[in-house]
Design a protein around this motif. Structure first.
Motif, PDB file in Angstrom:
ATOM      1  N   SER A   1      -5.974   6.209   7.337  1.00  0.00           N
ATOM      2  CA  SER A   1      -7.427   6.078   7.376  1.00  0.00           C
ATOM      3  C   SER A   1      -7.830   4.640   7.648  1.00  0.00           C
ATOM      4  N   LYS A   2      -7.165   3.685   6.988  1.00  0.00           N
ATOM      5  CA  LYS A   2      -7.457   2.261   7.189  1.00  0.00           C
ATOM      6  C   LYS A   2      -7.171   1.859   8.634  1.00  0.00           C
TER       7      LYS A   2
ATOM      8  N   PRO B   1       0.808  -1.228   0.000  1.00  0.00           N
ATOM      9  CA  PRO B   1       0.000   0.000   0.000  1.00  0.00           C
ATOM     10  C   PRO B   1       0.842   1.280   0.000  1.00  0.00           C
TER      11      PRO B   1
ATOM     12  N   ASN C   1      -0.076  10.480  -0.600  1.00  0.00           N
ATOM     13  CA  ASN C   1      -1.493  10.097  -0.651  1.00  0.00           C
ATOM     14  C   ASN C   1      -1.686   8.678  -0.116  1.00  0.00           C
ATOM     15  N   ASN C   2      -0.770   7.779  -0.471  1.00  0.00           N
ATOM     16  CA  ASN C   2      -0.847   6.402   0.020  1.00  0.00           C
ATOM     17  C   ASN C   2      -0.747   6.349   1.534  1.00  0.00           C
TER      18      ASN C   2
ATOM     19  N   GLU D   1      -4.008   7.277   3.087  1.00  0.00           N
ATOM     20  CA  GLU D   1      -4.980   6.185   2.966  1.00  0.00           C
ATOM     21  C   GLU D   1      -4.712   5.095   4.006  1.00  0.00           C
TER      22      GLU D   1
END
Length: 221
Positions: A138-139, A12, A131-132, A135
């Protein structure tokens, strides 16, 4: 390092980068691979975390000890998971957890400051990386909410059913394997192991579940 390029590229953190871009960024980020033995701490409570850790092989438990010394497992991280990103993103905040190798764990270590400092050209690959990372954070927050749901149930049976139901949804099947042994599962749900084992046996007798070691099947009532 080269033999892990394909795996790292599909993680990710580096999603969306070409192999050439990946090689360039790994060199820029002082990337190195380190092996941690079973029980060895990757991060200790009180550390100020300066690196991003990506699990290449094995697993790492995120743990916390209570004031009285009881171990609580917050989560178990496996291949391509990232360790303590929330702490490294909060500058100079001491870690409140231990990250402990389960078996032999092989980790990719990256210097966080180099990962998040944009280059002068504001290149696309660096923007993709940042950006990754957002994310992933957030996960991790979503997974934390799920953990709160698991342990906030009132009874041992409710905790187990909630946890197993969430695992079935995550695996998209009523038959699945959990990553924990019995002691680790008890520590994760913050319950007594003997009481938990007794309740699992009762749940199987009542026709709610069927299990053998770490493999479970949720049965329709």
């Amino acid at each position: 390092m080269e033999k892990y390029y394909t795996q790292i590229k599909n993680s990710p953190v580096f999603f969306g980068l070409s192999e050439d871009e990946l090689k360039e960024m790994l060199a820029c980020f002082n990337a190195r691979v380190k092996i941690f033995e079973d029980g060895e701490r990757v991060i200790r409570q009180g550390d100020v975390v300066k690196n991003i850790y990506l699990v290449l092989d094995g697993a790492v438990n995120i743990e916390k000890d209570s004031y009285w010394g009881r171990r609580i497992i917050i989560s178990q991280l496996g291949i391509n998971d990232n360790i303590a990103l929330a702490f490294v993103a909060s500058k100079n905040v001491e870690s409140s957890i231990d990250a402990v190798a389960v078996g032999k764990a092989k980790l990719l270590i990256l210097t966080y400051e180099k990962c998040t400092t944009m280059c002068q050209n504001v290149c696309t690959k660096h923007k993709n990386l940042i950006n990754n990372l957002f994310e992933i954070l957030s996960k991790e927050n979503i997974e934390l909410l799920q953990k709160i749901e698991n342990i906030s149930q009132k009874t041992i049976r409710e905790k187990l059913l909630t946890y197993l139901s969430n695992e079935a949804r995550r695996n998209k099947s009523n038959i699945f394997e959990i990553p924990f042994n019995r002691q680790d599962l008890a520590d994760y749900l913050n319950i007594d192991r003997s009481a938990m084992s007794f309740e699992l046996s009762k749940m199987q007798k009542d026709g709610l579940i069927k299990f053998e070691k770490n493999k479970f099947m949720l049965k329709h009532i």
